[in-house]
Design a protein around this motif. Structure first.
Motif, PDB file in Angstrom:
ATOM      1  N   GLY A 146      32.901  39.431  40.252  1.00 42.60           N
ATOM      2  CA  GLY A 146      34.115  39.837  40.951  1.00 42.60           C
ATOM      3  C   GLY A 146      33.787  40.667  42.174  1.00 42.60           C
ATOM      4  O   GLY A 146      34.682  41.185  42.849  1.00 42.60           O
ATOM      5  N   LEU A 147      32.497  40.807  42.464  1.00 46.80           N
ATOM      6  CA  LEU A 147      32.014  41.513  43.654  1.00 46.80           C
ATOM      7  C   LEU A 147      31.402  40.558  44.666  1.00 46.80           C
ATOM      8  O   LEU A 147      31.483  40.785  45.873  1.00 46.80           O
ATOM      9  N   VAL A 148      30.746  39.502  44.168  1.00 44.78           N
ATOM     10  CA  VAL A 148      30.111  38.504  45.038  1.00 44.78           C
ATOM     11  C   VAL A 148      30.398  37.115  44.492  1.00 44.78           C
ATOM     12  O   VAL A 148      30.576  36.931  43.295  1.00 44.78           O
ATOM     13  N   GLY A 149      30.437  36.135  45.396  1.00 43.68           N
ATOM     14  CA  GLY A 149      30.584  34.751  44.979  1.00 43.68           C
ATOM     15  C   GLY A 149      29.223  34.132  44.732  1.00 43.68           C
ATOM     16  O   GLY A 149      28.293  34.337  45.505  1.00 43.68           O
ATOM     17  N   THR A 150      29.114  33.374  43.640  1.00 41.30           N
ATOM     18  CA  THR A 150      27.833  32.767  43.280  1.00 41.30           C
ATOM     19  C   THR A 150      28.021  31.283  42.993  1.00 41.30           C
ATOM     20  O   THR A 150      29.123  30.841  42.643  1.00 41.30           O
ATOM     21  N   PRO A 151      26.962  30.480  43.144  1.00 47.36           N
ATOM     22  CA  PRO A 151      27.110  29.031  42.963  1.00 47.36           C
ATOM     23  C   PRO A 151      27.406  28.652  41.520  1.00 47.36           C
ATOM     24  O   PRO A 151      26.976  29.314  40.576  1.00 47.36           O
ATOM     25  N   ASN A 152      28.150  27.573  41.368  1.00 49.00           N
ATOM     26  CA  ASN A 152      28.515  27.006  40.059  1.00 49.00           C
ATOM     27  C   ASN A 152      29.459  27.890  39.261  1.00 49.00           C
ATOM     28  O   ASN A 152      29.651  27.681  38.063  1.00 49.00           O
ATOM     29  N   THR A 153      30.059  28.876  39.913  1.00 44.55           N
ATOM     30  CA  THR A 153      30.957  29.804  39.208  1.00 44.55           C
ATOM     31  C   THR A 153      32.244  30.044  39.990  1.00 44.55           C
ATOM     32  O   THR A 153      32.863  31.096  39.855  1.00 44.55           O
ATOM     33  N   SER A 154      32.660  29.074  40.803  1.00 43.35           N
ATOM     34  CA  SER A 154      33.819  29.329  41.674  1.00 43.35           C
ATOM     35  C   SER A 154      35.079  29.632  40.873  1.00 43.35           C
ATOM     36  O   SER A 154      35.889  30.474  41.289  1.00 43.35           O
ATOM     37  N   ASP A 155      35.275  28.961  39.736  1.00 47.76           N
ATOM     38  CA  ASP A 155      36.451  29.252  38.913  1.00 47.76           C
ATOM     39  C   ASP A 155      36.345  30.629  38.279  1.00 47.76           C
ATOM     40  O   ASP A 155      37.312  31.402  38.260  1.00 47.76           O
ATOM     41  N   TYR A 156      35.161  30.952  37.778  1.00 43.07           N
ATOM     42  CA  TYR A 156      34.930  32.260  37.155  1.00 43.07           C
ATOM     43  C   TYR A 156      35.062  33.386  38.186  1.00 43.07           C
ATOM     44  O   TYR A 156      35.741  34.394  37.947  1.00 43.07           O
ATOM     45  N   CYS A 157      34.411  33.211  39.347  1.00 40.98           N
ATOM     46  CA  CYS A 157      34.500  34.226  40.395  1.00 40.98           C
ATOM     47  C   CYS A 157      35.935  34.413  40.874  1.00 40.98           C
ATOM     48  O   CYS A 157      36.387  35.544  41.096  1.00 40.98           O
ATOM     49  N   ALA A 158      36.655  33.306  41.041  1.00 42.45           N
ATOM     50  CA  ALA A 158      38.051  33.410  41.487  1.00 42.45           C
ATOM     51  C   ALA A 158      38.867  34.257  40.528  1.00 42.45           C
ATOM     52  O   ALA A 158      39.657  35.128  40.941  1.00 42.45           O
ATOM     53  N   ALA A 159      38.677  34.029  39.229  1.00 45.67           N
ATOM     54  CA  ALA A 159      39.425  34.794  38.231  1.00 45.67           C
ATOM     55  C   ALA A 159      39.022  36.261  38.240  1.00 45.67           C
ATOM     56  O   ALA A 159      39.878  37.157  38.157  1.00 45.67           O
ATOM     57  N   LYS A 160      37.719  36.531  38.357  1.00 46.87           N
ATOM     58  CA  LYS A 160      37.250  37.913  38.298  1.00 46.87           C
ATOM     59  C   LYS A 160      37.580  38.679  39.575  1.00 46.87           C
ATOM     60  O   LYS A 160      37.835  39.887  39.536  1.00 46.87           O
ATOM     61  N   PHE A 161      37.580  37.997  40.732  1.00 44.69           N
ATOM     62  CA  PHE A 161      38.078  38.632  41.955  1.00 44.69           C
ATOM     63  C   PHE A 161      39.568  38.936  41.821  1.00 44.69           C
ATOM     64  O   PHE A 161      40.051  39.973  42.289  1.00 44.69           O
ATOM     65  N   ALA A 162      40.308  38.031  41.195  1.00 44.53           N
ATOM     66  CA  ALA A 162      41.745  38.252  41.001  1.00 44.53           C
ATOM     67  C   ALA A 162      41.996  39.444  40.085  1.00 44.53           C
ATOM     68  O   ALA A 162      42.912  40.248  40.326  1.00 44.53           O
ATOM     69  N   VAL A 163      41.199  39.572  39.022  1.00 47.35           N
ATOM     70  CA  VAL A 163      41.305  40.750  38.148  1.00 47.35           C
ATOM     71  C   VAL A 163      41.069  42.023  38.955  1.00 47.35           C
ATOM     72  O   VAL A 163      41.778  43.023  38.781  1.00 47.35           O
ATOM     73  N   ARG A 164      40.090  41.970  39.823  1.00 47.09           N
ATOM     74  CA  ARG A 164      39.800  43.133  40.671  1.00 47.09           C
ATOM     75  C   ARG A 164      41.000  43.506  41.534  1.00 47.09           C
ATOM     76  O   ARG A 164      41.413  44.677  41.581  1.00 47.09           O
ATOM     77  N   GLY A 165      41.576  42.525  42.232  1.00 50.07           N
ATOM     78  CA  GLY A 165      42.719  42.811  43.097  1.00 50.07           C
ATOM     79  C   GLY A 165      43.919  43.328  42.320  1.00 50.07           C
ATOM     80  O   GLY A 165      44.578  44.293  42.730  1.00 50.07           O
ATOM     81  N   PHE A 166      44.212  42.679  41.203  1.00 49.67           N
ATOM     82  CA  PHE A 166      45.326  43.099  40.345  1.00 49.67           C
ATOM     83  C   PHE A 166      45.136  44.541  39.883  1.00 49.67           C
ATOM     84  O   PHE A 166      46.060  45.370  39.940  1.00 49.67           O
ATOM     85  N   THR A 167      43.926  44.858  39.444  1.00 52.03           N
ATOM     86  CA  THR A 167      43.667  46.178  38.865  1.00 52.03           C
ATOM     87  C   THR A 167      43.639  47.266  39.924  1.00 52.03           C
ATOM     88  O   THR A 167      44.143  48.380  39.699  1.00 52.03           O
TER      89      THR A 167
END
Length: 276
Positions: A146-167
């Motif tokens: 949720g801090l950096v985007g990494t390969p093969n994890t675009s769905d996971y990163c998107a969700a964890k970045f969203a958790v960050r923004g929400f929180t």
């Protein structure tokens, strides 16, 4: 909040990994526990571990992405234990494990529903109880992804970045309240989060090294001190530093080099252009 004795602590994803470690540690501190997991066997095992230590334990098997069931769980917790003091939105899945062009729509929808909307539903279901108590803590688990985007994890990163923004928004909204809000960015914690994900075994062996109990103790210290962002676990400091100290172009080159060995060459053949 510094004393957890007889406080009601709700933990999602308590059937294994960090969720189980939260349950064990809060039981040791004398909290009353409300536990959730999708895995009935794992949840039952956790309940067996904490029943002798916690003053009271309730549990429910359900998918945190099911809003109606999350709301009914909150009602059940209130009826059996009283209003919650702490909600730890920990439950999550690993995602599709492929590049954007190979992940399915179902991969994105499933990962977002559990990893993001599960956090939203858990927060919204239990926040009124914390407010009625006039004290409490919301702990939402993002990730170093949720801090950096990494390969093969675009769905996971998107969700964890969203958790960050929400929180982070919630932190500002509750700034003058007695409710503390904590955003956790775990690094390589030894859990089964990558189980069943393509390349997950290699990723687990190389990066998931920190004992979940170590992370849980840091989070509890953060709740006691009021620390809002908690970055912990293997490689977490390095990724946090990378997230803000490097230009994006340089950061992306560095991450590509670090993770290239985990990128299946067949998945990336399309980048070579059409074959002659």
């Amino acid at each position: 909040m510094k004393d957890f004795k007889n406080r009601v602590v709700v933990i999602t994803g308590a059937g294994s990994g960090m969720g189980r470690a939260y349950a064990v540690e809060f039981a040791r501190l004398g909290a009353r526990l409300a536990l959730n997991d999708y895995d009935a066997d794992g949840l039952a095992e956790t309940v067996g571990l904490v029943e002798g230590a916690a003053p009271a334990v309730v549990s429910k098997v359900f998918d945190v992405g099911d809003k109606a069931t999350m709301n009914s769980f909150a009602d059940e917790v209130k009826a059996e234990l009283g209003d919650a003091h702490i909600i730890i939105n920990n439950a999550g899945v690993g995602g599709g494990g492929k590049p954007v062009w190979l992940n399915s729509d179902d991969d994105y929808e499933r990962t977002m529903q559990i990893n993001f909307f599960g956090v939203v539903y858990g927060t919204r279901a239990f926040l009124p109880q914390l407010l009625r108590n006039g004290e409490g803590a919301v702990v939402n688990v993002s990730s170093v992804f949720g801090l950096v985007g990494t390969p093969n994890t675009s769905d996971y990163c998107a969700a964890k970045f969203a958790v960050r923004g929400f929180t982070e928004s919630l932190m500002v909204e509750l700034q003058t309240s007695a409710i503390s809000v904590h955003l956790v960015h775990p690094g390589g914690v030894r859990t089964n989060i990558a189980k069943g994900v393509e390349g997950g075994e290699e990723f687990t062996a190389k990066y998931l090294k920190t004992d979940p109990a170590d992370v849980v103790r840091q989070v509890i210290r953060g709740i006691r001190s009021g620390k809002q962002r908690i970055v912990c676990g293997h490689n977490s400091f390095k990724l946090w530093l990378t997230s803000w100290s490097l230009p994006l172009e340089k950061r992306n080159r560095l991450l590509h080099g670090e993770l290239k060995a985990l990128m299946d060459p067949e998945h990336y053949d399309i980048l070579k252009g059409p074959k002659a």
